[in-house]
Design a protein around this motif. Structure first.
Motif, PDB file in Angstrom:
ATOM      1  N   LEU A  29      36.232  42.965  45.834  1.00 27.60           N
ATOM      2  CA  LEU A  29      34.798  42.969  45.584  1.00 27.60           C
ATOM      3  C   LEU A  29      34.597  42.595  44.123  1.00 27.60           C
ATOM      4  O   LEU A  29      35.262  43.143  43.246  1.00 27.60           O
ATOM      5  CB  LEU A  29      34.238  44.352  45.907  1.00 27.60           C
ATOM      6  N   THR A  30      33.706  41.666  43.852  1.00 26.84           N
ATOM      7  CA  THR A  30      33.454  41.228  42.476  1.00 26.84           C
ATOM      8  C   THR A  30      32.059  41.643  42.042  1.00 26.84           C
ATOM      9  O   THR A  30      31.082  41.438  42.771  1.00 26.84           O
ATOM     10  CB  THR A  30      33.595  39.703  42.359  1.00 26.84           C
ATOM     11  N   ILE A  31      31.973  42.233  40.847  1.00 29.10           N
ATOM     12  CA  ILE A  31      30.695  42.593  40.247  1.00 29.10           C
ATOM     13  C   ILE A  31      30.532  41.760  38.986  1.00 29.10           C
ATOM     14  O   ILE A  31      31.305  41.907  38.032  1.00 29.10           O
ATOM     15  CB  ILE A  31      30.620  44.096  39.903  1.00 29.10           C
ATOM     16  N   GLY A  44      30.628  47.747  34.602  1.00 32.19           N
ATOM     17  CA  GLY A  44      31.179  47.070  35.764  1.00 32.19           C
ATOM     18  C   GLY A  44      32.599  47.529  36.072  1.00 32.19           C
ATOM     19  O   GLY A  44      32.956  47.777  37.230  1.00 32.19           O
ATOM     20  N   ARG A  45      33.407  47.670  35.032  1.00 34.24           N
ATOM     21  CA  ARG A  45      34.776  48.154  35.217  1.00 34.24           C
ATOM     22  C   ARG A  45      34.777  49.602  35.693  1.00 34.24           C
ATOM     23  O   ARG A  45      35.598  49.999  36.529  1.00 34.24           O
ATOM     24  CB  ARG A  45      35.553  48.010  33.914  1.00 34.24           C
ATOM     25  N   ALA A  46      33.847  50.405  35.169  1.00 31.72           N
ATOM     26  CA  ALA A  46      33.758  51.805  35.604  1.00 31.72           C
ATOM     27  C   ALA A  46      33.377  51.893  37.076  1.00 31.72           C
ATOM     28  O   ALA A  46      33.920  52.724  37.819  1.00 31.72           O
ATOM     29  CB  ALA A  46      32.731  52.550  34.745  1.00 31.72           C
ATOM     30  N   LEU A  47      32.453  51.047  37.512  1.00 26.07           N
ATOM     31  CA  LEU A  47      32.089  51.019  38.931  1.00 26.07           C
ATOM     32  C   LEU A  47      33.304  50.658  39.783  1.00 26.07           C
ATOM     33  O   LEU A  47      33.564  51.286  40.810  1.00 26.07           O
ATOM     34  CB  LEU A  47      30.964  50.006  39.166  1.00 26.07           C
ATOM     35  N   CYS A  48      34.058  49.657  39.335  1.00 24.30           N
ATOM     36  CA  CYS A  48      35.239  49.236  40.102  1.00 24.30           C
ATOM     37  C   CYS A  48      36.277  50.348  40.188  1.00 24.30           C
ATOM     38  O   CYS A  48      36.889  50.556  41.250  1.00 24.30           O
ATOM     39  CB  CYS A  48      35.847  47.987  39.467  1.00 24.30           C
ATOM     40  N   ARG A  49      36.466  51.072  39.107  1.00 22.67           N
ATOM     41  CA  ARG A  49      37.466  52.154  39.121  1.00 22.67           C
ATOM     42  C   ARG A  49      37.053  53.297  40.037  1.00 22.67           C
ATOM     43  O   ARG A  49      37.897  54.067  40.502  1.00 22.67           O
ATOM     44  CB  ARG A  49      37.697  52.675  37.698  1.00 22.67           C
ATOM     45  N   THR A  50      35.770  53.409  40.304  1.00 22.11           N
ATOM     46  CA  THR A  50      35.264  54.455  41.183  1.00 22.11           C
ATOM     47  C   THR A  50      35.542  54.143  42.655  1.00 22.11           C
ATOM     48  O   THR A  50      35.616  55.052  43.488  1.00 22.11           O
ATOM     49  CB  THR A  50      33.749  54.643  40.969  1.00 22.11           C
ATOM     50  N   SER A  52      37.411  52.744  46.150  1.00 22.02           N
ATOM     51  CA  SER A  52      38.745  52.819  46.757  1.00 22.02           C
ATOM     52  C   SER A  52      39.241  51.448  47.212  1.00 22.02           C
ATOM     53  O   SER A  52      40.416  51.292  47.545  1.00 22.02           O
ATOM     54  CB  SER A  52      38.718  53.770  47.955  1.00 22.02           C
ATOM     55  N   THR A  53      38.346  50.458  47.234  1.00 25.23           N
ATOM     56  CA  THR A  53      38.723  49.105  47.644  1.00 25.23           C
ATOM     57  C   THR A  53      38.977  48.246  46.404  1.00 25.23           C
ATOM     58  O   THR A  53      38.484  48.557  45.320  1.00 25.23           O
ATOM     59  CB  THR A  53      37.606  48.471  48.487  1.00 25.23           C
ATOM     60  N   PRO A  54      39.724  47.141  46.542  1.00 26.70           N
ATOM     61  CA  PRO A  54      39.960  46.254  45.392  1.00 26.70           C
ATOM     62  C   PRO A  54      38.640  45.757  44.808  1.00 26.70           C
ATOM     63  O   PRO A  54      37.733  45.372  45.546  1.00 26.70           O
ATOM     64  CB  PRO A  54      40.772  45.107  45.997  1.00 26.70           C
ATOM     65  N   CYS A  55      38.535  45.767  43.491  1.00 24.44           N
ATOM     66  CA  CYS A  55      37.280  45.424  42.830  1.00 24.44           C
ATOM     67  C   CYS A  55      37.577  44.824  41.467  1.00 24.44           C
ATOM     68  O   CYS A  55      38.509  45.250  40.781  1.00 24.44           O
ATOM     69  CB  CYS A  55      36.401  46.674  42.693  1.00 24.44           C
ATOM     70  N   ARG A  56      36.758  43.849  41.062  1.00 24.86           N
ATOM     71  CA  ARG A  56      36.949  43.201  39.769  1.00 24.86           C
ATOM     72  C   ARG A  56      35.610  43.041  39.075  1.00 24.86           C
ATOM     73  O   ARG A  56      34.636  42.588  39.683  1.00 24.86           O
ATOM     74  CB  ARG A  56      37.593  41.829  39.974  1.00 24.86           C
ATOM     75  N   ALA A  57      35.537  43.428  37.794  1.00 21.17           N
ATOM     76  CA  ALA A  57      34.361  43.187  36.964  1.00 21.17           C
ATOM     77  C   ALA A  57      34.516  41.805  36.329  1.00 21.17           C
ATOM     78  O   ALA A  57      35.484  41.555  35.615  1.00 21.17           O
ATOM     79  CB  ALA A  57      34.225  44.258  35.890  1.00 21.17           C
ATOM     80  N   GLN A  58      33.576  40.925  36.589  1.00 22.75           N
ATOM     81  CA  GLN A  58      33.688  39.526  36.179  1.00 22.75           C
ATOM     82  C   GLN A  58      32.727  39.217  35.034  1.00 22.75           C
ATOM     83  O   GLN A  58      31.515  39.313  35.191  1.00 22.75           O
ATOM     84  CB  GLN A  58      33.365  38.619  37.368  1.00 22.75           C
ATOM     85  N   PRO A  59      33.227  38.834  33.847  1.00 22.91           N
ATOM     86  CA  PRO A  59      32.325  38.442  32.754  1.00 22.91           C
ATOM     87  C   PRO A  59      31.468  37.253  33.161  1.00 22.91           C
ATOM     88  O   PRO A  59      31.865  36.443  34.013  1.00 22.91           O
ATOM     89  CB  PRO A  59      33.291  38.058  31.627  1.00 22.91           C
ATOM     90  N   SER A  60      30.276  37.160  32.558  1.00 21.24           N
ATOM     91  CA  SER A  60      29.365  36.066  32.892  1.00 21.24           C
ATOM     92  C   SER A  60      28.489  35.768  31.686  1.00 21.24           C
ATOM     93  O   SER A  60      28.605  36.399  30.637  1.00 21.24           O
ATOM     94  CB  SER A  60      28.497  36.447  34.095  1.00 21.24           C
ATOM     95  N   ASP A  61      27.565  34.807  31.864  1.00 22.41           N
ATOM     96  CA  ASP A  61      26.625  34.459  30.801  1.00 22.41           C
ATOM     97  C   ASP A  61      25.415  35.384  30.767  1.00 22.41           C
ATOM     98  O   ASP A  61      24.505  35.167  29.963  1.00 22.41           O
ATOM     99  CB  ASP A  61      26.160  33.015  30.959  1.00 22.41           C
TER     100      ASP A  61
END
Length: 338
Positions: A29-31, A44-50, A52-61
């Motif tokens: 899952l990408t945020i 975004g990284r904190a949400l991903c760490r919360t 249980s499924t694979p998740c990535r915080a993606q930098p953007s503009d």
């Protein structure tokens, strides 16, 4: 070993290798967040760490870019400012040409983001008015900070020619440009404490100053996604006073066609580990579920999120209607024009 035996050996080894791999590797899952230097990326990284499924915080503009990518179907989840959230929902401002995004959906709001004005102490800037004829970074195109600054400039009757120079730097570059003397001031709509702001104060003899006055009063009265905000004293050193300004909220958004079960799991896992999630950054520490599902949201709630909130008894049938903020224009906007 003859050639046939060799081919059999290679074939068996290949089968064994593939048999050892997972049958179906789950797509992460990408945020989409914003600059790696900002609180959006931390959140975004904190949400991903919360989760249980694979998740990535993606930098953007930034927020505008995230909303456009969502509309094109390139993203499932993104963090965006509450003002741009409303613009995209209603098809106004920078989203006028594209029209209202009827597929945009709210998940929940997050931390407050005060509009932060950081200046070089030797630039002789003591108030918002002193920015005239100075070199100012207003943020890169697509960023939330730029959108807020442009709204402020419009309310004040300013244009790019008001300033000696206007820079379009992303958040992760502006503090060093301030240090090098290439800009006199930078604006940042961000949760606090923030590493970029801390760097400017620590290394560049910079300070944060109040953003207040009649123009700010008019903005807060005219637009429901703006509110008065403070930055606590001492957050960036013992001599930093309490700062009075205004700001928006960060919001997590998605699309109507994103699987309801996926949204439900995300929301349930975040609120199931709510204390741990809030502890990941000081800007999240004051969050409450009720504020997160009521404030800063212009698009309707996603069905998956709504299902969870109703199960918890946090929301009732009237919330099935889209959450629409009616802009209180009237006298406030008339005042801006005068």
């Amino acid at each position: 070993m003859n050639s046939i035996a060799k081919r059999l050996t290679v074939g068996i080894a290949s089968l064994l290798l593939h048999a050892s791999l997972p049958a179906d590797t789950e797509t992460p899952l990408t945020i989409a967040t914003a600059s790696p230097a900002g609180v959006y990326h931390v959140v975004g990284r904190a949400l991903c760490r919360t989760l249980s499924t694979p998740c990535r915080a993606q930098p953007s503009d930034g927020s505008s870019a995230n909303l456009r990518a969502l509309r094109r179907g390139e993203l499932a989840f993104a963090l965006v400012q509450s003002d741009l959230h409303q613009y995209a929902t209603q098809g106004i401002e920078g989203f006028r040409q594209a029209g209202a995004d009827t597929a945009l959906r709210s998940v929940f709001s997050l931390h407050s983001e005060p509009f932060t004005l950081v200046v070089r102490r030797d630039a002789d800037i003591a108030s918002l008015e002193d920015l005239q004829r100075r070199s100012v970074n207003i943020g890169n195109p697509g960023s939330g900070q730029r959108s807020t600054m442009l709204r402020l400039m419009d309310a004040r009757g300013w244009s790019r020619t008001t300033f000696r120079q206007v820079h379009d730097l992303p958040a992760d570059q502006q503090s060093m440009e301030l240090c090098h003397g290439n800009i006199d001031a930078m604006v940042y709509t961000v949760g606090h404490p923030n590493d970029s702001v801390a760097q400017a104060i620590r290394l560049c003899n910079a300070e944060i100053i109040d953003v207040s006055g009649t123009t700010i009063d008019l903005l807060v009265n005219a637009y429901p996604y703006f509110s008065y905000a403070t930055i606590p004293a001492g957050l960036y050193g013992p001599d930093q006073p309490e700062i009075h300004t205004f700001g928006v909220k960060a919001t997590l958004v998605t699309r109507a066609d994103v699987d309801a079960e996926q949204v439900y799991r995300l929301v349930s896992e975040v609120f199931g580990a709510f204390t741990r999630f809030k502890a990941t950054h000081p800007a999240l520490g004051v969050l409450t579920p009720q504020v997160m599902i009521e404030e800063g949201l212009s698009a309707p709630l996603h069905d998956g999120a709504l299902r969870y909130y109703r199960e918890r008894g946090w929301i009732h049938d009237e919330a099935l209607l889209p959450v629409r903020h009616e802009i209180r224009r009237g006298a406030a906007l008339a005042g801006m024009a005068n």
